[in-house]
Write a protein that holds these residues in place. Structure first.
Motif, PDB file in Angstrom:
ATOM      1  N   ARG A 103     -59.309  -7.773 -26.235  1.00 37.24           N
ATOM      2  CA  ARG A 103     -60.090  -8.614 -25.313  1.00 37.24           C
ATOM      3  C   ARG A 103     -61.270  -7.827 -24.738  1.00 37.24           C
ATOM      4  N   LEU A 104     -61.047  -6.555 -24.416  1.00 31.05           N
ATOM      5  CA  LEU A 104     -62.118  -5.715 -23.871  1.00 31.05           C
ATOM      6  C   LEU A 104     -63.262  -5.581 -24.879  1.00 31.05           C
ATOM      7  N   LYS A 105     -62.933  -5.255 -26.125  1.00 31.25           N
ATOM      8  CA  LYS A 105     -63.968  -5.092 -27.156  1.00 31.25           C
ATOM      9  C   LYS A 105     -64.737  -6.398 -27.359  1.00 31.25           C
ATOM     10  N   LEU A 106     -64.017  -7.512 -27.376  1.00 21.94           N
ATOM     11  CA  LEU A 106     -64.663  -8.819 -27.549  1.00 21.94           C
ATOM     12  C   LEU A 106     -65.654  -9.099 -26.427  1.00 21.94           C
ATOM     13  N   LEU A 107     -65.214  -8.908 -25.182  1.00 28.57           N
ATOM     14  CA  LEU A 107     -66.090  -9.192 -24.041  1.00 28.57           C
ATOM     15  C   LEU A 107     -67.281  -8.245 -23.985  1.00 28.57           C
ATOM     16  N   GLN A 108     -67.046  -6.986 -24.334  1.00 29.54           N
ATOM     17  CA  GLN A 108     -68.170  -6.045 -24.388  1.00 29.54           C
ATOM     18  C   GLN A 108     -69.192  -6.502 -25.436  1.00 29.54           C
ATOM     19  N   GLY A 109     -68.692  -6.975 -26.581  1.00 32.78           N
ATOM     20  CA  GLY A 109     -69.573  -7.467 -27.627  1.00 32.78           C
ATOM     21  C   GLY A 109     -70.382  -8.670 -27.173  1.00 32.78           C
ATOM     22  N   ILE A 110     -69.748  -9.573 -26.427  1.00 30.74           N
ATOM     23  CA  ILE A 110     -70.437 -10.776 -25.944  1.00 30.74           C
ATOM     24  C   ILE A 110     -71.535 -10.408 -24.957  1.00 30.74           C
ATOM     25  N   VAL A 111     -71.225  -9.485 -24.035  1.00 32.34           N
ATOM     26  CA  VAL A 111     -72.240  -9.039 -23.069  1.00 32.34           C
ATOM     27  C   VAL A 111     -73.416  -8.398 -23.806  1.00 32.34           C
ATOM     28  N   LEU A 112     -73.135  -7.548 -24.795  1.00 33.59           N
ATOM     29  CA  LEU A 112     -74.193  -6.897 -25.571  1.00 33.59           C
ATOM     30  C   LEU A 112     -75.016  -7.933 -26.343  1.00 33.59           C
ATOM     31  N   PHE A 113     -74.349  -8.958 -26.870  1.00 32.61           N
ATOM     32  CA  PHE A 113     -75.058 -10.014 -27.597  1.00 32.61           C
ATOM     33  C   PHE A 113     -76.068 -10.706 -26.688  1.00 32.61           C
ATOM     34  N   HIS A 114     -75.658 -11.003 -25.463  1.00 28.01           N
ATOM     35  CA  HIS A 114     -76.554 -11.693 -24.531  1.00 28.01           C
ATOM     36  C   HIS A 114     -77.689 -10.786 -24.058  1.00 28.01           C
ATOM     37  N   GLN A 115     -77.518  -9.476 -24.244  1.00 25.16           N
ATOM     38  CA  GLN A 115     -78.596  -8.534 -23.936  1.00 25.16           C
ATOM     39  C   GLN A 115     -79.453  -8.281 -25.185  1.00 25.16           C
ATOM     40  N   ASN A 116     -79.135  -9.018 -26.258  1.00 28.36           N
ATOM     41  CA  ASN A 116     -79.816  -8.905 -27.550  1.00 28.36           C
ATOM     42  C   ASN A 116     -79.679  -7.510 -28.163  1.00 28.36           C
ATOM     43  N   ARG A 117     -78.601  -6.824 -27.851  1.00 27.24           N
ATOM     44  CA  ARG A 117     -78.282  -5.521 -28.467  1.00 27.24           C
ATOM     45  C   ARG A 117     -77.322  -5.815 -29.620  1.00 27.24           C
ATOM     46  N   ASP A 175     -76.864  -4.876 -32.849  1.00 27.27           N
ATOM     47  CA  ASP A 175     -76.141  -3.882 -33.651  1.00 27.27           C
ATOM     48  C   ASP A 175     -74.909  -3.369 -32.906  1.00 27.27           C
ATOM     49  N   GLU A 176     -75.085  -3.108 -31.593  1.00 30.74           N
ATOM     50  CA  GLU A 176     -73.953  -2.650 -30.782  1.00 30.74           C
ATOM     51  C   GLU A 176     -72.897  -3.755 -30.650  1.00 30.74           C
ATOM     52  N   ALA A 177     -73.366  -5.006 -30.491  1.00 29.14           N
ATOM     53  CA  ALA A 177     -72.440  -6.141 -30.403  1.00 29.14           C
ATOM     54  C   ALA A 177     -71.627  -6.268 -31.686  1.00 29.14           C
ATOM     55  N   PHE A 178     -72.310  -6.077 -32.834  1.00 31.25           N
ATOM     56  CA  PHE A 178     -71.623  -6.163 -34.128  1.00 31.25           C
ATOM     57  C   PHE A 178     -70.482  -5.151 -34.196  1.00 31.25           C
ATOM     58  N   GLU A 179     -70.715  -3.925 -33.744  1.00 32.46           N
ATOM     59  CA  GLU A 179     -69.679  -2.879 -33.779  1.00 32.46           C
ATOM     60  C   GLU A 179     -68.480  -3.271 -32.916  1.00 32.46           C
ATOM     61  N   LYS A 180     -68.757  -3.824 -31.744  1.00 27.02           N
ATOM     62  CA  LYS A 180     -67.664  -4.245 -30.854  1.00 27.02           C
ATOM     63  C   LYS A 180     -66.866  -5.386 -31.489  1.00 27.02           C
ATOM     64  N   PHE A 181     -67.568  -6.338 -32.106  1.00 28.90           N
ATOM     65  CA  PHE A 181     -66.886  -7.472 -32.742  1.00 28.90           C
ATOM     66  C   PHE A 181     -66.033  -7.003 -33.928  1.00 28.90           C
ATOM     67  N   GLU A 182     -66.527  -6.015 -34.665  1.00 27.64           N
ATOM     68  CA  GLU A 182     -65.752  -5.470 -35.784  1.00 27.64           C
ATOM     69  C   GLU A 182     -64.471  -4.812 -35.279  1.00 27.64           C
ATOM     70  N   ALA A 183     -64.582  -4.049 -34.179  1.00 24.90           N
ATOM     71  CA  ALA A 183     -63.391  -3.398 -33.590  1.00 24.90           C
ATOM     72  C   ALA A 183     -62.407  -4.444 -33.090  1.00 24.90           C
ATOM     73  N   ALA A 184     -62.930  -5.504 -32.439  1.00 23.78           N
ATOM     74  CA  ALA A 184     -62.061  -6.584 -31.932  1.00 23.78           C
ATOM     75  C   ALA A 184     -61.373  -7.296 -33.091  1.00 23.78           C
ATOM     76  N   SER A 185     -62.106  -7.507 -34.187  1.00 24.31           N
ATOM     77  CA  SER A 185     -61.554  -8.191 -35.354  1.00 24.31           C
ATOM     78  C   SER A 185     -60.418  -7.390 -35.980  1.00 24.31           C
ATOM     79  N   ALA A 186     -60.603  -6.074 -36.076  1.00 24.02           N
ATOM     80  CA  ALA A 186     -59.559  -5.216 -36.652  1.00 24.02           C
ATOM     81  C   ALA A 186     -58.288  -5.259 -35.805  1.00 24.02           C
TER      82      ALA A 186
END
Length: 612
Positions: free
Chosen positions: A321-335, A337-348
Motif C-alpha cells: 500500500r505504501l509503494k502504491l500511494l507513493q507512486g500515485i503522489v509521484l504521478f500527480h507530480q508528473n514524476r 519514471d519514479e512513479a513507474f518504479e513504485k508501481f512495479e514494486a507494488a505490483s511485485a
C-alpha cells in the motif's frame, strides 16, 4: 483518476518545463483577457507533442489560465485588504460528488467563523456540522486561522457531518458519541484498555502519556471500523483526532513503534479514496513519515523483519500500500519514471500476497476468522499457502499470545497499581520493578528505588545494595489499619460480601471512595453492577423521605450516595465499552489484514495512465 486529469498533469508539466506563464502576454492581456488565437496555437502544438486530443488540451490550458488569474487576484486582495481566499473542496463520500467553493475570511478570524462562512455558502443551518481540514489537521473552532498556520490561497477539505444521509446515521452525532465513549473507556477504573505489542507483551508508559496513547489508539480502532465500511469521511476525521492525541506522546516512543506510521498511511489512503491525493501536499510528508518509521523498525531493506519472520511476513501488505500511494503522489507530480518504479514494486508485492480463494474458504469452514485465515496463508506463501502449515501458524500464534500474557501477569498488576494514584513524575516502569524483584528485592523497595533514580535499573540496583536501610525507613507504615466496623455495616447493606469489604477497607486504610472503587471493580459484570445500583437506589429512596437524624444514618447515607455516583459512572463506562467494541475486529493483527482489492484496481488504473 480520469483521462482529463491526466491531460491536466501533462499540460501543466509542459508549461513548467517551457516556463510559460499563461497569465502574461502574449497569452493574456490586462483589460482584454485571454488571447484566443495564441492559446489555440499553443493547444495545437502541445496536443501534437503530447499525443493528446486538441480540445482536451485547450480545455486544460483555459482552466489552468483561469486558476492562475484567480490566484493572482486573491493575492492582490489579501495584500490590499488582509482578506484571505480559501479553496474549499466539499467531499461527499456516499454520493461520490465533490463541490469546489471559494471562501473569503480574515486570518485573524476564529475557525468557527470559517465554518460559518462555509455553512452559509452551502445553505446549512448548523455551522458546527462543518468539519474543515487544512494542513493535515482538523481546523479548531476556538483558535484563529493564522494561529493554525492557514494561509491565503489555502486548500481546505470540508466534510459535512449533519445531513442525516449517512448510512450509519448523523456523522456529527456519531463522532461526538465515539469521542465520549473513547474518553469513558480510557478513564474507567476497570482498566478496559491496555496496550500490548504484536506478540502480546504489555507496553508500559507514564500515566499521562499512557492516557494520550490509549486515546489515540481508541480513535484509530474506530477509524479502522469505519474504513471497513468504506465510510472514509468518518475514518479520516477519527484518524485526525488520533493524530492530535499522538502529538502528546514523546517522539522517541513514537519512533520505536509503528502505530504512528500506520496512522499516517491510513490518512493518505483516506485521501486517495476521497479522491484528494492530487490536492494535498500533506500526503507526501505523511508517506515519508511512514517510510522512515518502517525503515527504522525493520531495516533499510526490511532485512531485520525478514530475518525474524521470513520473506513471507504479512507486513508486506503495508509495504504494498505504501509503494502504491507513493507512486500515485509521484504521478500527480508528473514524476513518471519514479512513479513507474513504485508501481512495479507494488505490483511485485501484490503478486506475492495473492491467496488462493478456495484455501481461504476451506480455512473459514474450519471455523477460523477470514482475517486470521488470510494472514496465515500469506505467512505460509513460501510453501504455496499449505493448509496444514496455515492451521499450525494460527495455533502457534494464539499460544504465543496466551503465553506472553500469562508471563506478564505480575508486570500488569504493578502497572495497574501505579495507575491508580500515580503521576508521570513518580511513575516507575513495571518491567524494571519485576527485574529487581526477580533478583530478590522487595516490590515496594524496588519501586521506591526506581522512582528515585527515574527508572534507571543500574542506579536503582546500586541504591538497593548500598542504601536499603534508608529506603526501608522511607516506606509508609506497613501496619494494616483494621476495617472500620461502621463502614463495614453500611457496605454490607449494599450486598457486598464480608471478606471483600474487609479487604477493600484494609487495603485503602478505610478510605470510603477508594474502598467503593475496589468493591465495584471486584464485581466484574454488568449484571452485578446493575444489582448494586438498584439496591443503592432503593436504600437512597427509603432514606430520602425523612432526612437522617443521627450521625450514623448520615454516614450511611453518604456512603450510599458515593456508591450511587461511582456505580453509575462504571455502568456508563461498561455501556461505552460495549458500544466502542461493537464494530472492532478482534483479530490481533487486524492492521495487516488488507484484502488489497481496491489497491489492485488503483494499480491497474494508474499503470494504464502511465502508458498513455
Amino acid at each position: 483518476m480520469s483521462q482529463i486529469e491526466n491531460v491536466f498533469n501533462l499540460v501543466r508539466a509542459r508549461l513548467q518545463a517551457e516556463k510559460i506563464k499563461l497569465w502574461e502576454e502574449p497569452y493574456y492581456t490586462e483589460g482584454i483577457g485571454s488571447i484566443e488565437v495564441v492559446m489555440e496555437d499553443l493547444a495545437q502544438r502541445y496536443a501534437q507533442f503530447l499525443g493528446i486530443d486538441v480540445s482536451n488540451c485547450m480545455s486544460a490550458l483555459s482552466e489552468l489560465q483561469d486558476h492562475a488569474l484567480r490566484k493572482l487576484a486573491a493575492r492582490r486582495e489579501f495584500s490590499e485588504t488582509g482578506m484571505a481566499t480559501f479553496k474549499v473542496r466539499r467531499i461527499d463520500n456516499h454520493s461520490g460528488t465533490t463541490t469546489m467553493l471559494e471562501i473569503k475570511c480574515d486570518l485573524n478570524s476564529l475557525g468557527s467563523e470559517l465554518q460559518a462562512a462555509i455553512a452559509a455558502k452551502l445553505q446549512l443551518s448548523n455551522p458546527e456540522h462543518v468539519k474543515c481540514i487544512a494542513c493535515g489537521k482538523i481546523v479548531a473552532p476556538n483558535a484563529t486561522l493564522g494561529a493554525q498556520n492557514l494561509k491565503n490561497n489555502q486548500a481546505v477539505i470540508v466534510i459535512i457531518g449533519g445531513q442525516g444521509d449517512n448510512q450509519n446515521g448523523d456523522l456529527y452525532e456519531r463522532l461526538n458519541k465515539i469521542k465520549a465513549d473513547v474518553e469513558a473507556v480510557v478513564s474507567s477504573q476497570n482498566r478496559m484498555m491496555e496496550m500490548e505489542d504484536q506478540d502480546g507483551n504489555p507496553v508500559f508508559l507514564p500515566p499521562e502519556e499512557n492516557r494520550s496513547l490509549l486515546m489515540a489508539l481508541g480513535f484509530c480502532e474506530k477509524a479502522k471500523a469505519a474504513m471497513r465500511r468504506e465510510d472514509y469521511e468518518e475514518c479520516l476525521l477519527l484518524l485526525l483526532e488520533g493524530d492530535e492525541k499522538f502529538a502528546a506522546c514523546q517522539s522517541s516512543f513514537l519512533e520505536s513503534v509503528d502505530n504512528f506510521a500506520l496512522l499516517n498511511l491510513d490518512i493518505v489512503w483516506c485521501y486517495m479514496c476521497l479522491k484528494n491525493v492530487s490536492h494535498l501536499p500533506d500526503a507526501e510528508s505523511r508517506l515519508a513519515i511512514c517510510e522512515r518509521s518502517f525503515r527504522r523498525s525493520y531495516g533499510e531493506s526490511f532485512e531485520r523483519l525478514y530475518a525474524l519472520k521470513g520473506r513471507a511476513c504479512p507486513e508486506r501488505a503495508l509495504f504494498m500500500r505504501l509503494k502504491l500511494l507513493q507512486g500515485i503522489v509521484l504521478f500527480h507530480q508528473n514524476r513518471r519514471d519514479e512513479a513507474f518504479e513504485k508501481f512495479e514494486a507494488a505490483s511485485a508485492l501484490l503478486k506475492e500476497l495473492k491467496v488462493d480463494e478456495d484455501k481461504l474458504l476451506l480455512l473459514m469452514e474450519m471455523g477460523f476468522d477470514v482475517a486470521e485465515a488470510r494472514l496465515a496463508l500469506r505467512s505460509c506463501s513460501s510453501s504455496g499457502g499449505n493448509i496444514d502449515q496455515a492451521v499450525q501458524f494460527i495455533q502457534e500464534r494464539k499460544k504465543k499470545l496466551s503465553d506472553a500474557r500469562k508471563e506478564s501477569t505480575l508486570e500488569r498488576k504493578v502497572h495497574r497499581r501505579g495507575r491508580e494514584d500515580g503521576t508521570d513524575a513518580d511513575w516507575v516502569n513495571p518491567r524494571s520493578v519485576c527485574t529487581l524483584v526477580e533478583m530478590g528485592f522487595d516490590t515496594k523497595l524496588a519501586s521506591l528505588a526506581l522512582q528515585r533514580t527515574k527508572n534507571d535499573v543500574t542506579k536503582a540496583l546500586d541504591m538497593l545494595q548500598k542504601n536499603s536501610a534508608e529506603l526501608l525507613a522511607a516506606l509508609p507504615d506497613k501496619s494494616v489499619t483494621p476495617a472500620d466496623e461502621s463502614q463495614m455495616a453500611a457496605l454490607q447493606q449494599l450486598g457486598f460480601d464480608d471478606v471483600t469489604i474487609r479487604a477493600a477497607l484494609e487495603c485503602t486504610g478505610n478510605d470510603v471512595e477508594k474502598s467503593i472503587e475496589f468493591l465495584l471493580q471486584a464485581l466484574q459484570s454488568e449484571d452485578k453492577l446493575k444489582e448494586t445500583l438498584e439496591l443503592a437506589t432503593k436504600l437512597a429512596n427509603d432514606s430520602g423521605v425523612d432526612r437522617p437524624s443521627t450521625s450514623s444514618q448520615a454516614h450511611n447515607s453518604s456512603i450510599i450516595d458515593v456508591v450511587l455516583s461511582k456505580a453509575r459512572d462504571e455502568l456508563e463506562s461498561l455501556k461505552a465499552y460495549e458500544r466502542f467494541n461493537s464494530d472492532i475486529n478482534q483479530t490481533d493483527q487486524d492492521h495487516l489484514d488488507l484484502p488489497l482489492i481496491r489497491e489492485e484496481q488503483l494499480l491497474c488504473e494508474y499503470r494504464r495512465l502511465l502508458e498513455q
